[in-house]
Write an enzyme that holds these catalytic residues in place. Structure first.
Site, PDB file in Angstrom:
ATOM      1  N   ASN A  23     -10.057  14.686   4.924  1.00 18.69           N
ATOM      2  CA  ASN A  23      -9.240  13.574   5.405  1.00 18.69           C
ATOM      3  C   ASN A  23     -10.103  12.484   6.036  1.00 18.69           C
ATOM      4  O   ASN A  23      -9.862  11.287   5.844  1.00 18.69           O
ATOM      5  CB  ASN A  23      -8.221  14.075   6.432  1.00 18.69           C
ATOM      6  CG  ASN A  23      -7.139  14.939   5.819  1.00 18.69           C
ATOM      7  OD1 ASN A  23      -6.988  15.002   4.597  1.00 18.69           O
ATOM      8  ND2 ASN A  23      -6.381  15.624   6.650  1.00 18.69           N
ATOM      9  N   HIS A  68       5.135   4.189  -7.668  1.00 23.27           N
ATOM     10  CA  HIS A  68       5.053   5.426  -6.885  1.00 23.27           C
ATOM     11  C   HIS A  68       6.331   6.247  -7.007  1.00 23.27           C
ATOM     12  O   HIS A  68       6.401   7.370  -6.497  1.00 23.27           O
ATOM     13  CB  HIS A  68       4.782   5.057  -5.413  1.00 23.27           C
ATOM     14  CG  HIS A  68       4.389   6.196  -4.543  1.00 23.27           C
ATOM     15  ND1 HIS A  68       5.199   6.683  -3.543  1.00 23.27           N
ATOM     16  CD2 HIS A  68       3.266   6.958  -4.511  1.00 23.27           C
ATOM     17  CE1 HIS A  68       4.594   7.684  -2.932  1.00 23.27           C
ATOM     18  NE2 HIS A  68       3.422   7.877  -3.494  1.00 23.27           N
TER      19      HIS A  68
END
EC number: 2.7.4.1
Length: 687
Positions: free
Chosen positions: A45, A435
């Site tokens: 991350n 998306h």
């Protein structure tokens, strides 16, 4: 930008989420190898955070140093705060690894051998491995006027070697660089008979530091230290100028590995003058250097849980269930004809979604299939089914989002394969990432003795990705409701063709109606509260950043609307501020699975409107992407979404973190009854 309502900093919020992820590694209730995995997830991350967010901050400071962040800070002040917090997080991460997790692994017979612990037999094995498997692949680069400092690839493992002596040409040797090709294993298993541990490993960096002298014969190695440079990984494609997005993207992808440097990681014992040289070559400041006690890339330790066969040190395996309405039906179309089907992943299997597409590919009654793809992986049975459908003569149209970050190359490859078998492939709308998660199947059926076309739809909150469907929490809806199907048909027409804005009856769609409908629904709750009626908003998402939605939620709180937000990641709204947001709570659920579904609940004077969506409440989702939110109308399914998606999270007192008004989080203290949302759903659905 002037800030009417207070907002919290986005970058600090992202780091806060990663602090919560790292806290899982410190939790003794989490199995040991999973704790190691959470440390690795934090590293992964952080890599993306630096490649995108920190790179963006650095660019803004260079281009417009006097500008303010959306939360009202100067760019430089925000950057300094973020760097300070990131440094603390990295230090905590390595401390946890070396002081807690690795010693516990050693107690379980899982050990990482350091070179200074090798006995003679281990040393000989390591030497042979280096000479046979590593040395032939490595290329040392001596630094001199004819060999300038190389532009090392993004996130690659490198070694800087300080040398003494003269080489074969009489040149004074000072420094060399060795880049470790990505093909080399970062972790090597030592034979058990030699190791003395059930699972003994040696890191690539350990081999290098011990035997790097083999690459520089007859020179003295004074030091050898690993380093890694993280680079800006945003792709620049001028969508107004290009004529073929795929070709333009293929030309831009190689440059991702060579963008501007944003972070330098070095081993903690690297000499100061070496660090200065690396910073100078990378055009970075001291604050951008992260000194770490160990490997500069903890992500590579992610493979250890897979290499170690110790089920007792991992999360218990589970078998996702299949709803009886599907298991008992002759085919997926029959099941959907009997009524809407809600799937809750990963507790319920993703297999029915694959089977729907696989059956459609073979069904002679199916005439057309339309599908959106954002992320699906490199080995996808779903894509295989789409290609099989095209080979079988179906009209297959796939909207492939080429600009899905870090999946661009995979999606380009899928687009090429789909086109090769005759599928129609489009890349959505220039300037707006697609998306939305949609599948539309058109089937010729006989009703009342007459042939007619019938549509079937799958809509989801998550990607068509079988692997992540076992790791992320998401909802999916299968329906033959003709109003919803008609709307999905119109959205596909809009994505593949050219035309004006369409009127949708059931779906909310960005960049058109999604944001206005959210605002209208919040304002309706405000009106109900002012009229003395019960009013409530509950929303679950990955991130909440869009200022006008936040402003509407603040106004709702001031009007007496009870607002409960379940935001896994960054949230710019400040809850619990008297006179502003005292009626708002924000919590984050961090557990075994990545919370991923987006749910919008509005009390609506008792009607209880529930929408599922692929969209977070962020500027990009609401204005710069194609997204859909779809209603759950059927009463039983609506109760399920409320219970399984919202209520269990609001009641969780084990994996929930409550946000304070200053933006920090604290764990919710467990009461007499322990409630864990994910464990409860596993127990309910899985075997």
């Amino acid at each position: 930008m002037s800030v009417r309502y207070p907002l919290l900093n986005r970058e600090l919020g992202i780091l806060g989420f990663n602090e919560r992820v790292l806290a899982q590694a410190a939790d003794p209730q989490v199995p040991l190898l999973e704790r190691l995995r959470f440390i690795c997830i934090t590293s992964s991350n952080l890599d993306e955070f630096f490649e995108v967010r920190m790179a963006g901050l650095q660019e803004q400071i260079r281009d417009n140093p006097g500008a303010l962040t959306p939360d009202g800070m100067s760019l430089q002040h925000a950057y300094d705060l973020v760097v300070e917090r990131a440094q603390r997080l990295v230090h905590r991460q390595y401390t946890m690894l070396h002081e807690t997790v690795l010693p516990a692994l050693e107690q379980e017979g899982i050990y990482f051998h350091a070179a200074d612990t090798w006995n003679d037999e281990q040393l000989e094995w390591a030497r042979r491995y280096f000479l046979d498997e590593l040395l032939p692949v490595l290329t040392p680069i001596g630094l001199d006027p004819a060999h300038p400092f190389p532009r090392v690839l993004n996130k690659s493992l490198n070694f800087v070697v300080e040398l003494e002596g003269r080489d074969a040409f009489g040149r004074q040797a000072v420094m060399g660089i060795v880049q470790a090709p990505r093909a080399l294993p970062r972790v090597v298993r030592m034979p058990q008979a030699l190791s003395g541990f059930e699972h003994g490993f040696v890191l690539l960096s350990t081999f290098m530091q011990r035997f790097v002298g083999e690459l520089f014969p007859q020179l003295v190695v004074k030091s050898c230290n690993q380093f890694r440079i993280t680079r800006n990984s945003e792709l620049f494609v001028d969508e107004d100028e290009i004529t073929n997005l795929r070709v333009a993207l293929q030309g831009e992808l190689p440059a991702r590995h060579l963008g501007n440097a944003v972070r330098l990681e070095v081993s903690a014992d690297t000499p100061a003058h070496i660090v200065r040289r690396l910073l100078e070559e990378s055009l970075l400041d001291e604050k951008d250097c992260y000194r770490v006690a160990g490997s500069v890339n903890l992500v590579r330790l992610m493979q250890i849980p897979d290499l170690v066969d110790r089920p007792d040190l991992k999360f218990a395996p589970f078998t996702a269930s299949i709803p009886p309405v599907i298991a008992n039906a002759p085919a997926m179309f029959d099941a959907i004809d009997d009524g809407d089907i809600l799937l809750h992943h990963p507790y319920e299997s993703f297999q029915p979604v694959l089977e729907l597409l696989q059956q459609a590919a073979k069904d002679p009654s199916v005439v057309a299939i339309k599908q959106t793809i954002y992320r699906t992986g490199t080995d996808s049975p779903l894509m295989d089914a789409l290609m099989a459908a095209a080979r079988n003569g179906k009209e297959v149209t796939v909207v492939v989002e080429l600009l899905a970050r870090f999946d661009e190359e995979t999606n380009i490859n899928w687009a090429s394969q789909l086109e090769a078998v005759g599928a129609h492939v489009v890349y959505g709308v220039v300037g707006h990432k697609c998306h939305a998660k949609m599948m539309l199947i058109v089937r010729r059926v006989v009703e009342g003795g007459k042939a007619t076309l019938r549509r079937y739809v799958h809509l989801g909150t998550g990607n068509y990705h079988p692997r992540t469907a076992r790791l992320y929490t998401d909802f999916g809806l299968m329906t033959a409701d003709q109003k919803i199907c008609e709307d999905v048909h119109h959205v596909f027409q809009q994505l593949t063709g050219i035309g004006g804005e369409l009127t949708l009856h059931e779906l909310w769609q960005s960049p058109f109606t999604l944001h206005p409908r959210i605002i209208e629904s919040i304002r309706a709750e405000i009106d109900n509260a002012r009229a003395g009626k019960r009013a409530r908003v509950v929303a679950k998402m990955n991130a909440l950043l869009e200022p006008t939605v936040i402003a509407a939620l603040y106004e709702a709180s001031q009007a007496g609307v009870k607002v409960d937000l379940i935001v896994r990641g960054v949230c710019a709204l400040k809850p619990g501020v008297p006179g502003l947001s005292e009626n708002i709570t924000v919590r984050s659920i961090v557990g075994r699975f990545l919370e991923h579904h987006r749910i919008y609940y509005f009390h609506a004077d008792g009607a209880e409107e529930v929408y599922l969506s692929s969209a977070d409440w962020m500027d990009r989702n609401l204005f710069r992407r194609v997204e859909v939110a779809f209603p759950i109308r059927e009463r039983k399914l609506k109760r399920r979404v409320i219970a399984e998606g919202l209520s269990v999270c609001l009641g969780d007192n084990q994996s929930a973190w409550l946000m304070q008004s200053d933006g920090h989080y604290r764990r919710r203290r467990a009461g007499k009854t322990l409630r864990n949302a994910q464990l409860g759903l596993l127990a309910k659905f899985c075997s």
